[in-house]
Design a protein around this motif. Structure first.
Motif, PDB file in Angstrom:
ATOM      1  N   SER A 142      35.024   1.244  25.274  1.00 33.74           N
ATOM      2  CA  SER A 142      35.557   1.616  23.961  1.00 33.74           C
ATOM      3  C   SER A 142      36.825   0.842  23.617  1.00 33.74           C
ATOM      4  CB  SER A 142      35.835   3.119  23.910  1.00 33.74           C
ATOM      5  OG  SER A 142      36.805   3.486  24.881  1.00 33.74           O
ATOM      6  N   PRO A 178      42.203  -2.278  16.708  1.00 37.16           N
ATOM      7  CA  PRO A 178      41.262  -1.230  17.133  1.00 37.16           C
ATOM      8  C   PRO A 178      39.833  -1.647  16.807  1.00 37.16           C
ATOM      9  CG  PRO A 178      43.097  -0.307  15.876  1.00 37.16           C
ATOM     10  CD  PRO A 178      43.195  -1.785  15.743  1.00 37.16           C
ATOM     11  N   MET A 179      38.890  -1.239  17.632  1.00 40.64           N
ATOM     12  CA  MET A 179      37.506  -1.645  17.435  1.00 40.64           C
ATOM     13  C   MET A 179      36.967  -1.205  16.075  1.00 40.64           C
ATOM     14  SD  MET A 179      34.261  -1.101  20.034  1.00 40.64           S
ATOM     15  CE  MET A 179      35.055  -2.000  21.356  1.00 40.64           C
ATOM     16  N   SER A 180      37.529  -0.135  15.517  1.00 40.63           N
ATOM     17  CA  SER A 180      37.082   0.349  14.210  1.00 40.63           C
ATOM     18  C   SER A 180      37.387  -0.635  13.087  1.00 40.63           C
ATOM     19  CB  SER A 180      37.726   1.700  13.903  1.00 40.63           C
ATOM     20  OG  SER A 180      39.152   1.585  13.891  1.00 40.63           O
ATOM     21  N   GLN A 181      38.269  -1.613  13.348  1.00 41.49           N
ATOM     22  CA  GLN A 181      38.639  -2.592  12.331  1.00 41.49           C
ATOM     23  C   GLN A 181      37.940  -3.939  12.535  1.00 41.49           C
ATOM     24  OE1 GLN A 181      42.916  -2.906  12.010  1.00 41.49           O
ATOM     25  NE2 GLN A 181      43.220  -0.683  12.012  1.00 41.49           N
ATOM     26  N   TRP A 182      37.101  -4.038  13.542  1.00 42.84           N
ATOM     27  CA  TRP A 182      36.393  -5.290  13.795  1.00 42.84           C
ATOM     28  C   TRP A 182      35.321  -5.516  12.732  1.00 42.84           C
ATOM     29  CZ3 TRP A 182      35.259  -5.659  19.789  1.00 42.84           C
ATOM     30  CH2 TRP A 182      36.476  -5.618  20.477  1.00 42.84           C
ATOM     31  N   LYS A 183      34.932  -6.783  12.555  1.00 41.13           N
ATOM     32  CA  LYS A 183      33.866  -7.155  11.634  1.00 41.13           C
ATOM     33  C   LYS A 183      32.770  -7.900  12.402  1.00 41.13           C
ATOM     34  CE  LYS A 183      36.046  -5.625   7.990  1.00 41.13           C
ATOM     35  NZ  LYS A 183      35.532  -4.461   7.210  1.00 41.13           N
ATOM     36  N   ASP A 207      31.330  -3.984   8.636  1.00 39.00           N
ATOM     37  CA  ASP A 207      32.004  -3.279   9.725  1.00 39.00           C
ATOM     38  C   ASP A 207      31.212  -3.433  11.017  1.00 39.00           C
ATOM     39  OD1 ASP A 207      33.976  -2.440   8.008  1.00 39.00           O
ATOM     40  OD2 ASP A 207      33.020  -0.508   7.578  1.00 39.00           O
ATOM     41  N   ILE A 237      29.499  -2.498  14.328  1.00 39.41           N
ATOM     42  CA  ILE A 237      28.900  -1.311  14.934  1.00 39.41           C
ATOM     43  C   ILE A 237      28.573  -1.631  16.385  1.00 39.41           C
ATOM     44  CG2 ILE A 237      26.912   0.239  14.932  1.00 39.41           C
ATOM     45  CD1 ILE A 237      26.841   0.111  11.970  1.00 39.41           C
ATOM     46  N   ARG A 238      29.149  -0.850  17.282  1.00 38.00           N
ATOM     47  CA  ARG A 238      29.006  -1.120  18.722  1.00 38.00           C
ATOM     48  C   ARG A 238      27.596  -0.844  19.212  1.00 38.00           C
ATOM     49  NH1 ARG A 238      32.889   2.131  22.687  1.00 38.00           N
ATOM     50  NH2 ARG A 238      31.266   3.711  22.476  1.00 38.00           N
ATOM     51  N   ASN A 258      25.730  -0.338   8.002  1.00 38.87           N
ATOM     52  CA  ASN A 258      27.075  -0.775   7.623  1.00 38.87           C
ATOM     53  C   ASN A 258      27.085  -1.618   6.355  1.00 38.87           C
ATOM     54  OD1 ASN A 258      25.753  -2.974   8.702  1.00 38.87           O
ATOM     55  ND2 ASN A 258      27.411  -3.599  10.043  1.00 38.87           N
TER      56      ASN A 258
END
Length: 444
Positions: free
Chosen positions: A163, A195-200, A206, A208-209, A366
């Motif tokens: 994470s 933070p990973m939530s801000q990755w593209k 956005d 998605i892992r 996304n």
């Protein structure tokens, strides 16, 4: 090259001429160096004639509820599956698989199994039953303590690393695990990790892992099968009274004008006669290949605007230049109030899997506009392959510690059996007394 014909299904009671007399598959095979093959990837001259794709314009062929679908539409199950508690339970189960299994085994080994063993009739084998029950209790206790003390912290640490991949993993490892990530998006201007939530991802959407968490829609239903409330959602100001028992081609609004529906909301059902399977495609995003197969008279070029986007079918033309009349009976609507069955959002794009099978390309959840029927990031074959590897690696991350401590746990299980016998069943295990053999002594 595939050659297809389209059958008109506007009336299930009317028999339409088809080319069903043709063989299911005919191949022209080119020989090279004495070796023959029909694989079009090897021999470009090979031609394949397979089962055709047919547009479905009535609910008879498309709406066939099977038992799993009927069960999934139960309201009580829908409430359970959509509850926050159930979602949290699934998340915990996925992250702590070893601990959940151990907790389940604890209940079975310490309560259910001993109760079943001790309930066996007859007094002769009560001692043997007690030994078996003691072993079950000991196994269940250690099977829970060891994962709780040793394995859970390790699994929790592994999940934390994943994470917070930007802090702990190299960029090459991140790219290998998630091929769709845009590495330039994971750092701030000063070089610090976002933070990973801000990755593209590579499409600017956005990140998605979970690659396998694909975009789904409610299984579409034919317009003649949906409720009045659903019709009003998709057809504003529809005069339901006037349109009752009337073909959708003749539907009118309250003001008397012809009813129209946004292209974004339309799905078409396409039947593959070879696989006898029906698939649903969004009309706005379905591939041109599918349109050519199911609408042979359509000038596909007329369906696109200058920017490449799909035009409303009111603007479509036939190959002879005349207006193309889209059959409103081809319309299927997707709404979660009508169906609880979720199906992947597909557009007709396919890829060849590692085992040689042709599979549909799916999309992630996304899409930037947030619209329900808009595709997100395309899940490429490279992403699918990475997801399969990640599944194996994640399983090892959770189960490997369990394998390491399996032998010490088994030893500890045997060690406390006497204690369980004494404290739980009131039986004290007797030690074997070795008999002295005096007869073998040499007499003086």
């Amino acid at each position: 090259m595939k050659i297809h014909t389209t059958q008109n299904l506007s009336s299930p009671a009317v028999s339409q001429p088809t080319n069903i007399s043709l063989p299911r598959e005919i191949r022209y095979t080119k020989y090279s160096d004495g070796v023959s093959s029909s694989d079009p990837d090897i021999f470009k001259d090979s031609v394949s004639f397979k089962g055709k794709k047919e547009i479905v314009n009535n609910a008879v062929d498309a709406v066939k509820k099977k038992l799993p679908e009927r069960v999934a539409n139960w309201k009580i199950l829908d409430k359970v599956f959509k509850s926050g508690s159930f979602s949290r339970l699934l998340e915990i189960t996925n992250k702590q698989e070893v601990l959940i299994n151990s907790a389940t085994a604890l209940v079975i080994c310490t309560l259910l199994r001993p109760a079943a063993i001790m309930a066996l009739p007859g007094d002769k084998n009560k001692k043997d039953c007690a030994y078996a029950s003691a072993h079950s209790v000991s196994s269940g206790v250690w099977g829970f303590i060891v994962p709780l003390v040793f394995i859970r912290p390790l699994a929790k640490g592994y999940n934390h690393v994943i994470s917070e991949a930007g802090k702990y993993l190299r960029e090459s490892t991140i790219k290998k695990r998630w091929p769709h990530v845009n590495l330039e998006s994971i750092r701030n201007a000063d070089g610090t990790i976002k933070p990973m939530s801000q990755w593209k991802d590579y499409m600017g959407n956005d990140f998605i892992r979970d690659i396998k968490d694909v975009k789904k829609v409610a299984k579409p239903k034919h317009i003649s099968e949906v409720s009045e409330e659903t019709l009003k959602k998709f057809f504003p100001n529809l005069d339901v009274t006037k349109n009752k028992n009337v073909s959708p081609n003749q539907w009118v609004k309250i003001d008397g004008n012809k009813a129209s529906i946004d292209l974004q909301n339309i799905f078409i059902a396409v039947k593959d006669t070879e696989k006898n399977d029906v698939k649903y495609y969004p009309l706005k995003y379905v591939t041109e290949d599918i349109l050519k197969e199911v609408y042979p008279d359509l000038d596909v070029a007329s369906t696109k605007a200058a920017n490449g986007e799909r035009l409303h079918f009111n603007n479509w033309l036939k190959k002879d230049g005349k207006p193309f009349e889209f059959d409103m009976n081809n319309i299927f609507l997707s709404d979660w109030s009508e169906s609880r069955i979720g199906i992947p959002f597909i557009t007709g794009k396919t890829y060849k899997s590692t085992n040689g099978k042709i599979k549909d390309i799916c999309y992630q959840k996304n899409n930037q506009d947030g619209a329900m029927f808009t595709p997100g990031t395309e899940i490429t074959p490279e992403m699918v392959s990475a997801a399969e590897i990640n599944t194996v690696v994640d399983k090892l991350g959770g189960w490997l510690p369990d394998l390491v401590v399996s032998y010490p746990r088994a030893t500890a299980t045997i060690a406390i059996i006497p204690l369980v016998l004494k404290e739980v069943f009131g039986i004290e295990k007797t030690k074997k007394v070795e008999s002295k053999n005096t007869e073998g002594k040499v007499r003086a």
